[in-house]
Design an enzyme around this catalytic site. Structure first.
Site, PDB file in Angstrom:
ATOM      1  N   ARG A 164       3.423 -11.862  29.093  1.00  0.00           N
ATOM      2  CA  ARG A 164       2.934 -10.776  29.964  1.00  0.00           C
ATOM      3  C   ARG A 164       2.914  -9.465  29.173  1.00  0.00           C
ATOM      4  O   ARG A 164       2.002  -8.671  29.261  1.00  0.00           O
ATOM      5  CB  ARG A 164       3.810 -10.657  31.202  1.00  0.00           C
ATOM      6  CG  ARG A 164       3.382 -11.555  32.357  1.00  0.00           C
ATOM      7  CD  ARG A 164       3.277 -13.027  31.953  1.00  0.00           C
ATOM      8  NE  ARG A 164       2.956 -13.895  33.066  1.00  0.00           N
ATOM      9  CZ  ARG A 164       3.860 -14.485  33.850  1.00  0.00           C
ATOM     10  NH1 ARG A 164       5.155 -14.334  33.618  1.00  0.00           N
ATOM     11  NH2 ARG A 164       3.471 -15.248  34.859  1.00  0.00           N
ATOM     12  N   GLU A 329       4.576 -23.467  39.280  1.00  0.00           N
ATOM     13  CA  GLU A 329       3.484 -22.706  39.888  1.00  0.00           C
ATOM     14  C   GLU A 329       2.100 -23.166  39.420  1.00  0.00           C
ATOM     15  O   GLU A 329       1.342 -22.383  38.864  1.00  0.00           O
ATOM     16  CB  GLU A 329       3.677 -21.208  39.578  1.00  0.00           C
ATOM     17  CG  GLU A 329       4.976 -20.684  40.146  1.00  0.00           C
ATOM     18  CD  GLU A 329       5.180 -19.181  39.887  1.00  0.00           C
ATOM     19  OE1 GLU A 329       5.651 -18.506  40.796  1.00  0.00           O
ATOM     20  OE2 GLU A 329       4.875 -18.710  38.777  1.00  0.00           O
ATOM     21  N   TRP A 395      14.922 -22.779  39.358  1.00  0.00           N
ATOM     22  CA  TRP A 395      14.686 -21.331  39.502  1.00  0.00           C
ATOM     23  C   TRP A 395      14.420 -20.910  40.938  1.00  0.00           C
ATOM     24  O   TRP A 395      14.729 -19.799  41.329  1.00  0.00           O
ATOM     25  CB  TRP A 395      13.526 -20.884  38.599  1.00  0.00           C
ATOM     26  CG  TRP A 395      12.156 -21.290  39.061  1.00  0.00           C
ATOM     27  CD1 TRP A 395      11.551 -22.494  38.889  1.00  0.00           C
ATOM     28  CD2 TRP A 395      11.207 -20.472  39.776  1.00  0.00           C
ATOM     29  NE1 TRP A 395      10.290 -22.495  39.440  1.00  0.00           N
ATOM     30  CE2 TRP A 395      10.055 -21.260  39.987  1.00  0.00           C
ATOM     31  CE3 TRP A 395      11.222 -19.145  40.234  1.00  0.00           C
ATOM     32  CZ2 TRP A 395       8.920 -20.780  40.656  1.00  0.00           C
ATOM     33  CZ3 TRP A 395      10.100 -18.664  40.898  1.00  0.00           C
ATOM     34  CH2 TRP A 395       8.965 -19.478  41.102  1.00  0.00           C
ATOM     35  N   TYR A 420      17.516 -13.539  37.884  1.00  0.00           N
ATOM     36  CA  TYR A 420      16.222 -12.932  37.557  1.00  0.00           C
ATOM     37  C   TYR A 420      16.421 -11.449  37.276  1.00  0.00           C
ATOM     38  O   TYR A 420      16.532 -10.629  38.174  1.00  0.00           O
ATOM     39  CB  TYR A 420      15.205 -13.206  38.681  1.00  0.00           C
ATOM     40  CG  TYR A 420      14.415 -14.472  38.402  1.00  0.00           C
ATOM     41  CD1 TYR A 420      15.081 -15.624  37.970  1.00  0.00           C
ATOM     42  CD2 TYR A 420      13.026 -14.521  38.498  1.00  0.00           C
ATOM     43  CE1 TYR A 420      14.378 -16.786  37.668  1.00  0.00           C
ATOM     44  CE2 TYR A 420      12.318 -15.684  38.211  1.00  0.00           C
ATOM     45  CZ  TYR A 420      13.001 -16.802  37.791  1.00  0.00           C
ATOM     46  OH  TYR A 420      12.302 -17.951  37.489  1.00  0.00           O
ATOM     47  N   PHE A 421      16.461 -11.152  35.981  1.00  0.00           N
ATOM     48  CA  PHE A 421      16.754  -9.777  35.580  1.00  0.00           C
ATOM     49  C   PHE A 421      15.502  -8.893  35.645  1.00  0.00           C
ATOM     50  O   PHE A 421      15.565  -7.714  35.308  1.00  0.00           O
ATOM     51  CB  PHE A 421      17.359  -9.744  34.165  1.00  0.00           C
ATOM     52  CG  PHE A 421      18.764 -10.298  34.082  1.00  0.00           C
ATOM     53  CD1 PHE A 421      19.429 -10.779  35.208  1.00  0.00           C
ATOM     54  CD2 PHE A 421      19.434 -10.322  32.867  1.00  0.00           C
ATOM     55  CE1 PHE A 421      20.734 -11.275  35.122  1.00  0.00           C
ATOM     56  CE2 PHE A 421      20.741 -10.807  32.766  1.00  0.00           C
ATOM     57  CZ  PHE A 421      21.380 -11.291  33.892  1.00  0.00           C
ATOM     58  N   ASP A 422      14.366  -9.479  36.077  1.00  0.00           N
ATOM     59  CA  ASP A 422      13.217  -8.607  36.352  1.00  0.00           C
ATOM     60  C   ASP A 422      13.318  -8.011  37.761  1.00  0.00           C
ATOM     61  O   ASP A 422      12.541  -7.139  38.110  1.00  0.00           O
ATOM     62  CB  ASP A 422      11.887  -9.353  36.166  1.00  0.00           C
ATOM     63  CG  ASP A 422      11.766 -10.606  37.026  1.00  0.00           C
ATOM     64  OD1 ASP A 422      12.804 -11.192  37.410  1.00  0.00           O
ATOM     65  OD2 ASP A 422      10.620 -11.013  37.321  1.00  0.00           O
ATOM     66  N   TRP A 470      11.179 -11.928  33.049  1.00  0.00           N
ATOM     67  CA  TRP A 470       9.721 -11.932  33.139  1.00  0.00           C
ATOM     68  C   TRP A 470       9.258 -10.492  32.986  1.00  0.00           C
ATOM     69  O   TRP A 470       9.889  -9.578  33.529  1.00  0.00           O
ATOM     70  CB  TRP A 470       9.272 -12.515  34.481  1.00  0.00           C
ATOM     71  CG  TRP A 470       9.786 -13.910  34.657  1.00  0.00           C
ATOM     72  CD1 TRP A 470      10.844 -14.305  35.419  1.00  0.00           C
ATOM     73  CD2 TRP A 470       9.279 -15.096  34.032  1.00  0.00           C
ATOM     74  NE1 TRP A 470      11.028 -15.662  35.307  1.00  0.00           N
ATOM     75  CE2 TRP A 470      10.081 -16.177  34.461  1.00  0.00           C
ATOM     76  CE3 TRP A 470       8.228 -15.348  33.134  1.00  0.00           C
ATOM     77  CZ2 TRP A 470       9.869 -17.489  34.044  1.00  0.00           C
ATOM     78  CZ3 TRP A 470       8.020 -16.652  32.723  1.00  0.00           C
ATOM     79  CH2 TRP A 470       8.829 -17.709  33.173  1.00  0.00           C
ATOM     80  N   THR A 471       8.163 -10.293  32.261  1.00  0.00           N
ATOM     81  CA  THR A 471       7.865  -8.916  31.831  1.00  0.00           C
ATOM     82  C   THR A 471       6.585  -8.323  32.421  1.00  0.00           C
ATOM     83  O   THR A 471       6.029  -7.406  31.839  1.00  0.00           O
ATOM     84  CB  THR A 471       7.814  -8.850  30.289  1.00  0.00           C
ATOM     85  OG1 THR A 471       6.802  -9.761  29.828  1.00  0.00           O
ATOM     86  CG2 THR A 471       9.143  -9.213  29.668  1.00  0.00           C
ATOM     87  N   GLU A 472       6.152  -8.839  33.562  1.00  0.00           N
ATOM     88  CA  GLU A 472       4.976  -8.220  34.176  1.00  0.00           C
ATOM     89  C   GLU A 472       5.136  -6.703  34.290  1.00  0.00           C
ATOM     90  O   GLU A 472       4.216  -5.941  34.013  1.00  0.00           O
ATOM     91  CB  GLU A 472       4.746  -8.768  35.597  1.00  0.00           C
ATOM     92  CG  GLU A 472       4.267 -10.205  35.654  1.00  0.00           C
ATOM     93  CD  GLU A 472       5.411 -11.181  35.844  1.00  0.00           C
ATOM     94  OE1 GLU A 472       6.538 -10.910  35.367  1.00  0.00           O
ATOM     95  OE2 GLU A 472       5.181 -12.232  36.469  1.00  0.00           O
TER      96      GLU A 472
HETATM   97  C1  ACM Z   1       9.116 -18.948  37.366  1.00  0.00           C
HETATM   98  O1  ACM Z   1       9.749 -17.916  37.623  1.00  0.00           O
HETATM   99  N1  ACM Z   1       7.866 -19.088  37.756  1.00  0.00           N
HETATM  100  C2  ACM Z   1       9.721 -20.057  36.660  1.00  0.00           C
END
Ligand code: ACM
Ligand code: ZN
Length: 767
Positions: A164, A329, A395, A420-422, A470-472
């Site tokens: 991302r 997903e 997850w 989830y550190f985002d 996750w870096t969105e």
């Molecule tokens: C995920 O957060 N889609 C694995």
């Protein structure tokens, strides 16, 4: 004068090495026995290690060279002041570190154990030792002690999404080095996704020529309307030489890198480079926004050939025994509409598209196994049947991991709720924009990767845990560090020291060490978040009275507060609340204000002294405030459904009973639901309320949650409907019941299609 000075020295040395004060070891060792006296490390100290412990020995010397300006000279085992000794009685990755007045002895049965002893030794040195290039040679006094230590979990992981947003190898190396400091041993490198393919594959040059670059990037939140874009081409990728350099660096830090090549979903960047890999063959762009995309790999022979060729280049680059193949997903819409996919389902006698996903993953697994490696996949790989040797990364909660462990598959726990550190770490309104959710430091610290649903035998399949980034919404390195630190300190302690068995006792000790650890993070030039000086407020009820309690996590601070603009007072005990109240407060350290201004508004409504019961408990991931949170007079955040005021229910229909004890006049009942379709959260379409009347009868009314002129397109994420359940009508009863049916299964075309929807409900205000 002399006398006073003497006394001062005594006090200093007595308090010097209390475990959580001067010795701020993170993760906390299994056992530490502090002795009197110190040992001095300077350039005269000599070193001995056997070749097996070379990584640890070299790390120590490189570290000292960098921060102290000298190396330890190597000598014989007999003569050395600091020796590494092989001790087969030590558990895997474990060690004993003994510091006496004349010697430092490190005992370990393997290279990892010796390496972690060095990390502990390093943390006994002052933070300045982390800083590069001292002008003159340093010496350090460290306490005499014996530490016996070993990890609770064999898998202690941290993930970084470089798809991302792209982070260069210098930063990736810094990230890995910081894992080593915290005794974490696995780096999960997310290399491919819809928004960018980041690893050079020589056989398919378009993957990086085209697939590593997107035309522009969403700015602001996905749910903003209208969505805005920056108009700037963005991208980058790692050459195979870059990868080799990072892998070699990781090896010196005792970190294994697990690469992730996503399939069959999150494949839009690959399909943009090679459209024939998709079901439609249409030329599509690399994604410029976030979420889940319909274009996924089509399970044709040429797709499998492609993926096998890709994996054949990826596998030799990474010594890891695992390859992560994604699996999360993957919307099935295109497979439903694809003649090839439908024929394959028939020919292979598969049940449906989930069966086809299972076929896909099993085929890839067979190939990966044939190369001597194992696969890891996100928990969706359970759907339609698990591949025989797969490890599951759970997850969407713990359940996937629990199911997999019961099927005797290895599991890594990484539930959104704790790892989830985002997600936001504070409800401070000044936090940088994040995807949503709420995972504060204490939540991470409270994590137990082993669910109570597993017996001792099944628990052995839980290899450990991992936090994901996750870096969105994380465009740069500084923000990566801000989101990761200090939460990673908690994850390191959960996975190495083991989950806390007494949170209220252990957390304050942990937080004290985190506070003492911050100068080390400063020395390492890490941009950590500091929410340690913030206040937390909580409603307490006792004998029909309502109180408000204020706490701050670290020791030795003073709290001052004011209620309804009254004079500021020092806080000493919970504050009595008897009317609508506005409380402002601050934390003071040595008379100076630290942290940010705290403010809370308490609505003293008729529900606050009532009793509440729920037909189903909230999902453990979103139950922080308990059922009382719905009638405590405090509304949840407008932006963060994960705070302690919102309660989340996953897929369940819900009934809430509020019992006032005595007949009570009620004019209105108001509540609100969170609506964030991008995160699978949907307000119920309709709710009902059973109303009691003075004459003892009841009726049931239905209330649509959106006004009739709202159509569904208007209901967007972040829009929180406020729902007057009853207005202008008097009832007089002791009990009301709210009936809240779940929204149902998320329909095709929406984020999370096919999954159960979440219901999030806030304060029920009764007037
Ligand atoms: C995920 O957060 N889609 C694995
Ligand atoms: Zn297809």
């Amino acid at each position: 004068m002399r006398k006073i000075l003497f006394l001062f020295i005594i006090i200093m040395s007595a308090g010097m090495f209390s475990q959580s004060d001067q010795i701020a070891l993170i993760p906390k060792p299994q056992s530490l026995e502090l002795k009197k006296g110190t040992f001095k490390i300077d350039e005269n100290i000599t070193l001995y290690f056997e070749p097996e412990f070379e990584i640890a020995g070299n790390f120590l010397n490189d570290f000292l060279q960098n921060g102290a300006g000298f190396q330890l000279k190597k000598t014989s085992e007999k003569e050395a002041d600091l020796i590494f000794k092989k001790d087969v009685s030590q558990p895997s990755e474990g060690y004993i570190l003994e510091i006496s007045n004349s010697k430092i002895t490190i005992k370990a049965s393997d290279a990892s154990g010796a390496f972690y002893a060095v990390q502990t030794l390093r943390q006994l040195l002052p933070p300045q030792a982390e800083t590069k290039n001292p002008t003159k040679k340093q010496s350090f006094s460290i306490p005499q002690l014996t530490i016996t230590d070993y990890p609770k979990f064999q898998y202690r992981g941290m993930h970084l999404d470089c798809a991302r947003h792209f982070f260069d190898i210098e930063f990736v190396k810094k990230y890995i080095a910081n894992l080593a400091l915290l005794k974490m041993n696995t780096f999960h490198w997310h290399l491919t996704d819809d928004q960018g393919w980041r690893i050079e594959i020589k056989k398919y040059p378009e993957l990086t020529a085209k697939g590593a670059f997107r035309e522009e990037t969403l700015i602001g939140h996905y749910n903003d309307t209208p969505q805005k874009f920056d108009g700037k081409r963005y991208g980058g990728f790692y050459t195979q030489e870059d990868i080799k350099e990072v892998v070699a660096f990781a090896a010196k830090h005792n970190v294994t890198i697990i690469p992730e090549i996503e399939m069959p979903g999150h494949a839009q960047a690959a399909i943009s480079a090679y459209p024939e890999l998709g079901c439609t063959g249409t030329q599509i762009p690399v994604a410029t926004t976030w979420g889940v995309f319909e274009d996924i790999f089509c399970p044709k022979e040429e797709t499998f050939t492609f993926l096998e060729n890709v994996l054949s280049e990826v596998i030799p680059l990474f010594p890891s025994e695992y390859i992560h193949i994604g699996g999360d997903e993957a919307p099935k819409l295109q497979w439903k509409n694809c003649a090839h996919c439908q024929k394959l389902i028939k020919d292979k006698n598969l049940k449906d598209e989930h069966g086809l996903q299972s076929y896909f993953i099993q085929r890839i697994e067979k190939f990966v196994n044939s190369k001597g490696k194992k696969i890891i996949g996100w928990d969706e790989i359970l759907e339609g049947g698990l591949a025989p040797n797969a490890t599951v990364m759970s997850w969407r909660g713990m359940q996937g991991g629990i199911d997999a462990a019961k099927e005797k598959h290895d599991v890594i726990m990484t539930p959104t709720s704790h790892s989830y550190f985002d997600y936001y770490q504070s409800d401070n309104p000044d936090e940088p924009l994040a995807i949503g959710g709420f995972v504060p430091l204490k939540k991470v610290y409270s994590f137990n990767p082993i669910s109570k649903e597993l017996n001792a035998e099944e628990s052995k399949y839980i290899l450990g845990a991992q936090a994901n980034l996750w870096t969105e919404y994380i465009p740069n390195e500084k923000q990566v560090e801000y989101m990761v630190f200090p939460r990673i300190l908690a994850m390191s302690e959960v996975t190495w020291s083991g989950p806390s068995e007494n949170l209220e006792k252990d957390y304050p000790d942990f937080v004290t060490r985190v506070e003492a650890f911050m100068p080390r993070l400063d020395s390492l030039n890490i941009n950590y978040a500091n929410h340690l000086y913030e206040l937390e407020g909580k409603i307490l009820k006792e004998d029909g009275k309502v109180f408000y309690e204020l706490t701050t996590p670290t020791k030795g601070k003073e709290i001052r507060y004011s209620i309804n603009n009254s004079e500021t007072k020092a806080y000493s005990k919970p504050i009595l609340i008897e009317e609508n109240s506005k409380i402002s407060a601050n934390v003071f350290k040595n008379g100076e204000k630290v942290g940010r201004d705290f403010f809370e508004e308490i609505m003293y409504h008729k529900g606050i002294t009532a009793k509440i019961s729920l037909s189903v408990p909230p999902n453990p991931a979103y139950a922080a405030g308990g059922k009382e949170a719905l009638i405590n007079g405090i509304s949840g955040s407008d932006k963060r459904y994960g705070d302690k005021e919102w309660l989340g229910f996953w897929g369940d229909d819900l009934e809430i009973t509020i019992d006032f004890g005595t007949p009570t006049d009620i004019n209105s009942v108001t509540t609100r639901f969170y609506n964030a379709p991008g995160q699978w959260i949907h307000a119920p379409k309709i709710i009902k309320m059973i109303r009691p009347f003075v004459d003892g009868t009841t009726d049931t009314i239905s209330i649509p949650t959106f006004s009739p002129d709202d159509n569904n397109e208007n209901i967007i994420e972040g829009y929180i409907p406020i729902i007057p359940i009853l207005a202008g009508k008097m009832i007089d009863g002791s009990k009301i019941v709210l009936i809240i049916p779940n929204y149902g299964i998320i329909p095709e075309g929406q984020q999370g299609a096919g999954n159960k929807a979440w219901t999030f409900i806030d304060e029920i205000i009764i007037e």
